[in-house]
Structure formats: structure tokens, C-alpha cells
Design a protein around this motif. Structure first.
Motif, PDB file in Angstrom:
ATOM      1  N   ARG A 181       3.612   9.436  19.199  1.00  0.00           N
ATOM      2  CA  ARG A 181       3.841   9.048  17.812  1.00  0.00           C
ATOM      3  C   ARG A 181       2.563   9.213  16.983  1.00  0.00           C
ATOM      4  NH1 ARG A 181       6.704   4.653  16.936  1.00  0.00           N
ATOM      5  NH2 ARG A 181       7.670   4.833  18.992  1.00  0.00           N
ATOM      6  N   PRO A 182       2.679   9.372  15.667  1.00  0.00           N
ATOM      7  CA  PRO A 182       1.484   9.533  14.832  1.00  0.00           C
ATOM      8  C   PRO A 182       0.559   8.309  14.937  1.00  0.00           C
ATOM      9  CG  PRO A 182       3.476  10.095  13.614  1.00  0.00           C
ATOM     10  CD  PRO A 182       3.923   9.443  14.887  1.00  0.00           C
ATOM     11  N   VAL A 183      -0.688   8.548  15.245  1.00  0.00           N
ATOM     12  CA  VAL A 183      -1.707   7.500  15.289  1.00  0.00           C
ATOM     13  C   VAL A 183      -2.724   7.817  14.199  1.00  0.00           C
ATOM     14  CG1 VAL A 183      -3.461   6.350  16.669  1.00  0.00           C
ATOM     15  CG2 VAL A 183      -1.351   7.163  17.755  1.00  0.00           C
ATOM     16  N   VAL A 184      -2.796   6.956  13.209  1.00  0.00           N
ATOM     17  CA  VAL A 184      -3.580   7.273  12.012  1.00  0.00           C
ATOM     18  C   VAL A 184      -4.937   6.567  12.030  1.00  0.00           C
ATOM     19  CG1 VAL A 184      -1.517   7.637  10.617  1.00  0.00           C
ATOM     20  CG2 VAL A 184      -2.548   5.359  10.720  1.00  0.00           C
ATOM     21  N   ASP A 185      -5.882   7.154  11.315  1.00  0.00           N
ATOM     22  CA  ASP A 185      -7.148   6.502  11.021  1.00  0.00           C
ATOM     23  C   ASP A 185      -7.049   5.880   9.630  1.00  0.00           C
ATOM     24  OD1 ASP A 185      -8.368   7.348  13.407  1.00  0.00           O
ATOM     25  OD2 ASP A 185      -8.798   9.311  12.515  1.00  0.00           O
ATOM     26  N   TYR A 186      -7.762   4.790   9.429  1.00  0.00           N
ATOM     27  CA  TYR A 186      -7.755   4.179   8.103  1.00  0.00           C
ATOM     28  C   TYR A 186      -8.592   5.047   7.161  1.00  0.00           C
ATOM     29  CZ  TYR A 186      -6.797   0.298   4.992  1.00  0.00           C
ATOM     30  OH  TYR A 186      -6.287  -0.473   3.985  1.00  0.00           O
ATOM     31  N   GLY A 222      -4.817   5.829  -2.618  1.00  0.00           N
ATOM     32  CA  GLY A 222      -5.483   5.219  -1.471  1.00  0.00           C
ATOM     33  C   GLY A 222      -5.797   6.165  -0.333  1.00  0.00           C
ATOM     34  N   GLY A 223      -5.279   7.400  -0.377  1.00  0.00           N
ATOM     35  CA  GLY A 223      -5.533   8.352   0.698  1.00  0.00           C
ATOM     36  C   GLY A 223      -4.652   8.163   1.919  1.00  0.00           C
ATOM     37  N   PHE A 224      -3.621   7.288   1.822  1.00  0.00           N
ATOM     38  CA  PHE A 224      -2.798   6.976   2.993  1.00  0.00           C
ATOM     39  C   PHE A 224      -1.883   8.145   3.371  1.00  0.00           C
ATOM     40  CE2 PHE A 224      -3.777   2.865   0.959  1.00  0.00           C
ATOM     41  CZ  PHE A 224      -4.530   2.319   1.988  1.00  0.00           C
ATOM     42  N   GLY A 225      -1.377   8.869   2.370  1.00  0.00           N
ATOM     43  CA  GLY A 225      -0.554  10.024   2.670  1.00  0.00           C
ATOM     44  C   GLY A 225      -1.346  11.126   3.352  1.00  0.00           C
ATOM     45  N   GLU A 226      -2.564  11.355   2.872  1.00  0.00           N
ATOM     46  CA  GLU A 226      -3.420  12.389   3.460  1.00  0.00           C
ATOM     47  C   GLU A 226      -3.737  12.080   4.920  1.00  0.00           C
ATOM     48  OE1 GLU A 226      -7.819  14.416   2.672  1.00  0.00           O
ATOM     49  OE2 GLU A 226      -6.977  13.006   1.225  1.00  0.00           O
ATOM     50  N   GLU A 227      -4.060  10.828   5.224  1.00  0.00           N
ATOM     51  CA  GLU A 227      -4.356  10.446   6.606  1.00  0.00           C
ATOM     52  C   GLU A 227      -3.118  10.596   7.491  1.00  0.00           C
ATOM     53  OE1 GLU A 227      -7.069   9.858   8.136  1.00  0.00           O
ATOM     54  OE2 GLU A 227      -8.376   9.921   6.395  1.00  0.00           O
ATOM     55  N   THR A 228      -1.945  10.297   6.939  1.00  0.00           N
ATOM     56  CA  THR A 228      -0.708  10.445   7.713  1.00  0.00           C
ATOM     57  C   THR A 228      -0.470  11.905   8.060  1.00  0.00           C
ATOM     58  OG1 THR A 228       0.262   8.492   6.663  1.00  0.00           O
ATOM     59  CG2 THR A 228       1.775  10.045   7.705  1.00  0.00           C
ATOM     60  N   LEU A 229      -0.693  12.805   7.115  1.00  0.00           N
ATOM     61  CA  LEU A 229      -0.504  14.227   7.385  1.00  0.00           C
ATOM     62  C   LEU A 229      -1.488  14.728   8.442  1.00  0.00           C
ATOM     63  CD1 LEU A 229       0.170  15.666   3.814  1.00  0.00           C
ATOM     64  CD2 LEU A 229       1.826  15.186   5.626  1.00  0.00           C
ATOM     65  N   GLN A 230      -2.685  14.173   8.467  1.00  0.00           N
ATOM     66  CA  GLN A 230      -3.634  14.538   9.518  1.00  0.00           C
ATOM     67  C   GLN A 230      -3.115  14.113  10.886  1.00  0.00           C
ATOM     68  OE1 GLN A 230      -6.511  16.287   9.277  1.00  0.00           O
ATOM     69  NE2 GLN A 230      -6.219  16.565   7.068  1.00  0.00           N
ATOM     70  N   ALA A 231      -2.535  12.902  10.958  1.00  0.00           N
ATOM     71  CA  ALA A 231      -2.042  12.379  12.233  1.00  0.00           C
ATOM     72  C   ALA A 231      -0.827  13.150  12.731  1.00  0.00           C
ATOM     73  CB  ALA A 231      -1.690  10.897  12.073  1.00  0.00           C
ATOM     74  N   VAL A 232      -0.048  13.694  11.809  1.00  0.00           N
ATOM     75  CA  VAL A 232       1.162  14.431  12.183  1.00  0.00           C
ATOM     76  C   VAL A 232       0.828  15.627  13.081  1.00  0.00           C
ATOM     77  CG1 VAL A 232       2.867  16.029  11.197  1.00  0.00           C
ATOM     78  CG2 VAL A 232       2.650  13.719  10.288  1.00  0.00           C
ATOM     79  N   ASN A 256       2.239   2.027   8.333  1.00  0.00           N
ATOM     80  CA  ASN A 256       1.631   0.910   7.614  1.00  0.00           C
ATOM     81  C   ASN A 256       0.148   0.822   7.957  1.00  0.00           C
ATOM     82  OD1 ASN A 256       4.067  -0.649   6.371  1.00  0.00           O
ATOM     83  ND2 ASN A 256       4.683  -0.257   8.488  1.00  0.00           N
ATOM     84  N   PHE A 257      -0.682   0.657   6.950  1.00  0.00           N
ATOM     85  CA  PHE A 257      -2.124   0.545   7.114  1.00  0.00           C
ATOM     86  C   PHE A 257      -2.555  -0.867   6.725  1.00  0.00           C
ATOM     87  CE2 PHE A 257      -1.170   4.937   6.258  1.00  0.00           C
ATOM     88  CZ  PHE A 257      -2.119   5.699   6.929  1.00  0.00           C
ATOM     89  N   VAL A 258      -3.434  -1.466   7.511  1.00  0.00           N
ATOM     90  CA  VAL A 258      -3.992  -2.760   7.135  1.00  0.00           C
ATOM     91  C   VAL A 258      -5.360  -2.917   7.803  1.00  0.00           C
ATOM     92  CG1 VAL A 258      -2.768  -3.932   9.029  1.00  0.00           C
ATOM     93  CG2 VAL A 258      -3.607  -5.262   7.076  1.00  0.00           C
ATOM     94  N   ILE A 259      -6.334  -3.375   7.049  1.00  0.00           N
ATOM     95  CA  ILE A 259      -7.673  -3.622   7.583  1.00  0.00           C
ATOM     96  C   ILE A 259      -7.671  -4.918   8.383  1.00  0.00           C
ATOM     97  CG2 ILE A 259     -10.032  -4.269   6.908  1.00  0.00           C
ATOM     98  CD1 ILE A 259      -9.897  -2.274   4.681  1.00  0.00           C
ATOM     99  N   GLN A 260      -8.402  -4.908   9.483  1.00  0.00           N
ATOM    100  CA  GLN A 260      -8.488  -6.102  10.321  1.00  0.00           C
ATOM    101  C   GLN A 260      -8.962  -7.291   9.500  1.00  0.00           C
ATOM    102  OE1 GLN A 260     -10.985  -5.598  13.753  1.00  0.00           O
ATOM    103  NE2 GLN A 260     -10.408  -7.555  14.651  1.00  0.00           N
ATOM    104  N   GLY A 261      -8.267  -8.395   9.662  1.00  0.00           N
ATOM    105  CA  GLY A 261      -8.570  -9.602   8.912  1.00  0.00           C
ATOM    106  C   GLY A 261      -7.620  -9.842   7.755  1.00  0.00           C
ATOM    107  N   TYR A 262      -6.837  -8.819   7.399  1.00  0.00           N
ATOM    108  CA  TYR A 262      -5.871  -8.937   6.308  1.00  0.00           C
ATOM    109  C   TYR A 262      -4.433  -8.920   6.824  1.00  0.00           C
ATOM    110  CZ  TYR A 262      -9.596  -8.194   2.902  1.00  0.00           C
ATOM    111  OH  TYR A 262     -10.735  -8.323   2.132  1.00  0.00           O
ATOM    112  N   GLU A 263      -4.260  -9.005   8.137  1.00  0.00           N
ATOM    113  CA  GLU A 263      -2.920  -8.916   8.710  1.00  0.00           C
ATOM    114  C   GLU A 263      -2.085 -10.159   8.395  1.00  0.00           C
ATOM    115  OE1 GLU A 263      -5.710  -8.984  10.490  1.00  0.00           O
ATOM    116  OE2 GLU A 263      -5.836  -7.321  11.924  1.00  0.00           O
ATOM    117  N   THR A 264      -0.808  -9.938   8.141  1.00  0.00           N
ATOM    118  CA  THR A 264       0.154 -11.029   8.035  1.00  0.00           C
ATOM    119  C   THR A 264       0.831 -11.213   9.401  1.00  0.00           C
ATOM    120  OG1 THR A 264       1.984  -9.560   7.431  1.00  0.00           O
ATOM    121  CG2 THR A 264       0.603 -10.412   5.625  1.00  0.00           C
TER     122      THR A 264
END
Length: 286
Positions: A181-186, A222-232, A256-264
């Protein structure tokens, strides 16, 4: 994460007089040159508002005037066009939780532009165990919705939409599972603590993914789409029946992207489930 960038233009649609729409007329159109936005919208006397917009290169579709969603980032709505049967769809919750934002805005807009009957069922919308149902007639939109799609360089007709309609809830066609599965970088340069991207792709014969499209991402810058395409590029699917030459079917997925410490709590549960699935995939690879 609630969609905090939407309220200013959503407020426009919500504040408009609620009038019954004539099915023969096009959708109303609003332009905002300051924000480089163009929005097509229609509002009904039952309080339901429907709008699609292109803003700064990002495409969005949303419903307003719904019963409050309460806690959570997403909500389930049952939707049907024309004589279709109602089917569940996952929608994002706006900062105003009476607003639902589509995860697949361009395909949704292409259906809206045809006009005709639209049904929306809100589970528990009339109270616990009591659904609320909207049944409206959409004005056909030979101009306004097309302008929003064109402004964001989205096609007016896309054969991929049929493949999207056929997908189950997990976004993978029957007999397909993730081999990797896609594994993304923040995103390294983003200023946001959270974000997401929803993507569709076609499958190559060897299980690799190609022709991927970011259907929606938030925040847009936020660059989230670009990082997802890299992971694909590293992702793969496989057939559980052992088929080695896969057909060019469509898959969809949300990252879904979330920085450590901001998780729900919801984030932590999702992360645990993703770790479990990745372990199973590694074991399946041998």
C-alpha cells in the motif's frame, strides 16, 4: 480535521435566499477575482444547498444545510442520481458541521451537470434511528458547472467515472488487495499539522498503479497530493485468485497525514489498523 478553508465562500451559498429552482434554468454562477474562484450553486426551499467550485486550481463540491454531523472528520450520506438505488458515500465534514464536502468533487459535478433527480439520505438526520431524506430536481447546467470544471482543467466527460461508481467502500475492485500500500512521507515544507489526499489510479498488468489523479486534497497548498503521487510509484495491488496479468481497472484510496502529537483518538485507531494491514501484506508476500 475539519475543512477550515471553505467557510467564506460557503457562507455565500448558505446566505442566499432559499427558492425552489426551475429545472429549465442553469445554475447560478459566482466569480471572485480576488481569490481566483468560480462557483456554481443552487439552493432549495428545503434548506439544501449544492455548490461546486474551482478555487486557486483546486476543485471542490459541497452540500450545505444538512443536519449537524457532530464529532468526526467524515460522515456517511446515501446518494442516488436519476433512478439509481441509494448508495453510501463517505463525505468530509466542514468546519460548519452542517456542510459536507465531496471526496470526489469532479465526478460528482459531472453528474450534477446533467440535471434531473437527486436523492440524499442522511442517516440519523431526523434523530437517532430516523433518517432524513432530500428528493430534489437538479437544474441541468450546460454552462455554469462546465465553467468551474474547465477553470480547474477537469474534463467535462471522463470515462473513468464509470469505474469509480463500481468500486466498493475500500476502493479496490473485487479480488484485488494491496500487495504494497502507499506509504507516504510528510511534506517537508508544509506549515500544516494535518491534511489528506484522495486519489484514483488505473492498474497496470503487473499490479503497479498509473494515470493517477488527485481527486481532492486539503489544505490545497499543503503538498499532500504531491507526496501521495510520489508514494504511488512504490505501491502495488495483487489478485487474491492468483491472476498475474491484471486488467486496467480503477482503484481509489485516501491518505491521511498528521504530525506526531496532533493525533486524535480516531487517528490513533486508524494508524493501528494500517500497521496491522501492512503486517498482513508483508506476511502474504512471504
Amino acid at each position: 480535521m475539519r475543512l477550515t478553508s471553505l467557510p467564506p465562500i460557503l457562507a455565500l451559498a448558505v446566505a442566499l435566499p432559499a427558492v425552489a429552482q426551475d429545472a429549465a434554468r442553469d445554475w447560478d454562477l459566482h466569480r471572485n477575482t480576488r481569490t481566483d474562484a468560480i462557483m456554481a450553486y443552487t439552493v432549495y426551499d428545503n434548506g439544501l444547498g449544492i455548490a461546486v467550485r474551482c478555487v486557486d486550481g483546486g476543485y471542490e463540491a459541497f452540500l450545505s444545510g444538512l443536519p449537524a454531523a457532530g464529532a468526526g472528520e467524515t460522515r456517511t450520506l446515501d446518494v442516488a442520481f436519476a433512478d439509481e438505488e441509494l448508495g453510501p458515500q463517505s463525505w468530509n465534514v466542514g468546519v460548519n458541521d452542517t456542510i459536507a464536502v465531496s471526496s470526489f468533487p469532479a465526478p460528482f459535478a459531472r453528474k450534477l451537470r446533467q440535471g434531473g433527480r437527486l436523492q440524499i439520505r442522511v442517516p440519523d438526520g431526523a434523530g437517532p434511528g430516523r433518517a432524513l431524506r432530500y428528493d430534489v430536481t437538479l437544474p441541468a447546467s450546460p454552462g455554469s458547472i462546465d465553467e468551474t470544471l474547465t477553470a480547474c482543467e477537469r474534463p467535462l466527460v471522463d470515462p473513468r467515472d464509470a469505474g469509480l461508481d463500481a468500486l466498493p467502500d475500500n476502493g479496490l475492485p473485487e479480488n484485488l488487495v494491496w500487495a504494497r500500500r502507499p506509504v507516504v512521507d510528510y511534506p517537508s515544507r508544509t506549515r500544516y499539522a494535518r491534511g489528506f489526499a484522495v486519489t484514483t489510479c488505473l492498474v497496470d498488468p503487473d499490479g503497479a498503479l498509473r494515470d493517477c489523479t488527485i481527486e481532492t486534497e486539503h489544505p490545497r497548498d499543503g503538498g499532500f497530493g504531491e507526496e501521495t503521487l510520489q508514494a504511488v510509484r512504490r505501491a502495488r495491488v495483487r489478485d487474491t485468485g492468483g491472476l498475474t496479468d491484471l486488467p486496467p481497472v480503477m482503484v481509489s484510496f485516501r491518505v491521511n497525514f498528521v504530525i506526531q502529537g496532533y493525533e486524535t483518538r480516531e487517528d490513533r485507531e486508524r494508524m493501528r489498523e494500517n500497521r496491522r494491514k501492512r503486517r498482513e501484506e508483508r506476511e502474504a508476500e512471504g
